[in-house]
Design a protein around this motif. Structure first.
Motif, PDB file in Angstrom:
ATOM      1  N   GLN A 175       1.609   7.144  -0.316  1.00 23.82           N
ATOM      2  CA  GLN A 175       2.405   8.303  -0.748  1.00 23.82           C
ATOM      3  C   GLN A 175       1.599   9.212  -1.663  1.00 23.82           C
ATOM      4  OE1 GLN A 175       6.204   6.799  -2.350  1.00 23.82           O
ATOM      5  NE2 GLN A 175       7.179   7.720  -0.565  1.00 23.82           N
ATOM      6  N   ASP A 176       0.874   8.615  -2.607  1.00 26.22           N
ATOM      7  CA  ASP A 176       0.054   9.411  -3.526  1.00 26.22           C
ATOM      8  C   ASP A 176      -0.998  10.226  -2.781  1.00 26.22           C
ATOM      9  OD1 ASP A 176       1.481   8.423  -5.648  1.00 26.22           O
ATOM     10  OD2 ASP A 176      -0.023   6.941  -6.242  1.00 26.22           O
TER      11      ASP A 176
ATOM     12  N   TYR B 262       0.817  -1.219   0.000  1.00 26.96           N
ATOM     13  CA  TYR B 262       0.000   0.000   0.000  1.00 26.96           C
ATOM     14  C   TYR B 262       0.852   1.271   0.000  1.00 26.96           C
ATOM     15  CZ  TYR B 262      -4.232  -2.674   0.957  1.00 26.96           C
ATOM     16  OH  TYR B 262      -5.297  -3.539   0.866  1.00 26.96           O
ATOM     17  N   TYR B 263       2.174   1.119   0.017  1.00 29.90           N
ATOM     18  CA  TYR B 263       3.051   2.274   0.224  1.00 29.90           C
ATOM     19  C   TYR B 263       2.861   3.347  -0.852  1.00 29.90           C
ATOM     20  CZ  TYR B 263       7.026   4.775   2.158  1.00 29.90           C
ATOM     21  OH  TYR B 263       7.805   5.730   2.758  1.00 29.90           O
ATOM     22  N   GLU B 264       2.807   2.921  -2.115  1.00 34.14           N
ATOM     23  CA  GLU B 264       2.656   3.887  -3.205  1.00 34.14           C
ATOM     24  C   GLU B 264       1.322   4.628  -3.093  1.00 34.14           C
ATOM     25  OE1 GLU B 264       2.675   4.043  -8.113  1.00 34.14           O
ATOM     26  OE2 GLU B 264       3.385   2.243  -7.060  1.00 34.14           O
ATOM     27  N   MET B 265       0.275   3.896  -2.747  1.00 34.84           N
ATOM     28  CA  MET B 265      -1.046   4.502  -2.584  1.00 34.84           C
ATOM     29  C   MET B 265      -1.036   5.519  -1.441  1.00 34.84           C
ATOM     30  SD  MET B 265      -4.675   2.481  -2.060  1.00 34.84           S
ATOM     31  CE  MET B 265      -4.155   1.240  -3.256  1.00 34.84           C
TER      32      MET B 265
END
Length: 250
Positions: free
Chosen positions: A117-118, A112-115
């Protein structure tokens, strides 16, 4: 004699309540099943229309993308109904094995890290490098953590913060997922694990949930012998704590 009559009445009411629960569960499953087939057809056609070779006009593509996304949302919700019905009827089979909770937490958070960050979230993780084992179902644990992270994304967006920690505690394991969003007022904190409860009045109204995610999280946690509780101070900190009172020195 009066006591016996009272006991008989109580038994009759309990049996009637169970029968009503079972009827409601079967109705839910039947409705979900009836809706699933036509929705799957709509979803499939929308997916076909979005293929590059269709060369849709931008305005049309936007509309089809909305149909595609909303149909996917409803299908996902129907799957949640199925899963909850299985759990409540005792049909859900869990495979217990030795699992490393720290590794599962790191893996789910990475997913879920990219989500996060976004969405502008600050992420703080306090997960030991060592292995911390428990006897449980790896897929169920992933789903529990995924549900809590999604919950923080959906309802904690105002605070743009996610914290996750794992620690040995009281002869067991404690996992905490924290957000700093709008929070849950005290009188509603016991209600959020009930079926179909979203409490949009006390959480972020910009996001809509099915009202099943936290119910399923609670059922899965309890099926592995654990417990879940929430403590929230609106606009300051909302903490979901999972506790598994098991021997982690496996």
């Amino acid at each position: 004699a009066r006591v016996n009559r009272l006991l008989e009445l109580q038994g009759s009411l309990t049996a009637r309540a169970r029968l009503q629960e079972e009827r409601e569960r079967r109705m839910l499953v039947n409705i979900s099943h009836d809706l699933k087939t036509p929705l799957t057809v709509v979803y499939g056609y929308a997916e076909m229309l979005l293929a590059p070779e269709q060369n849709l006009a931008p305005a049309v593509r936007t509309k089809v993308e909305k149909i595609y996304a909303k149909t996917r949302d409803v299908l996902d919700m129907l799957l949640l109904f199925f899963d909850l019905a299985k759990m409540e009827s005792g049909e859900l089979q869990m495979e217990k094995a030795k699992i490393d909770v720290c590794e599962i937490c790191r893996s789910e958070l990475a997913g879920y890290y990219e989500m996060l960050q976004d969405a502008g979230f600050t992420v703080e993780a306090s997960i030991p490098e060592e292995e911390l084992y428990m006897n449980g179902d790896a897929q169920a644990m992933k789903r529990i953590l995924g549900n809590l992270i999604q919950n923080a994304l959906r309802y904690g967006a105002d605070g743009r913060y996610l914290g996750i920690s794992v620690a040995r505690e009281d002869r067991g394991l404690a996992i905490r997922v924290t957000d700093r969003g709008k929070g849950i007022v005290e009188e509603n904190q016991d209600k959020i694990f009930e079926r179909l409860t979203t409490l949009e009045d006390s959480r972020n109204k910009k996001y809509q949930g099915s009202g099943l995610g936290l119910t399923i999280t609670k059922r899965l946690t309890e099926a592995m012998g654990g417990s879940i509780r929430v403590k929230s101070r609106p606009y300051r900190e909302t903490v979901f704590t999972l506790f598994f009172p098991q021997d982690v020195q496996m």
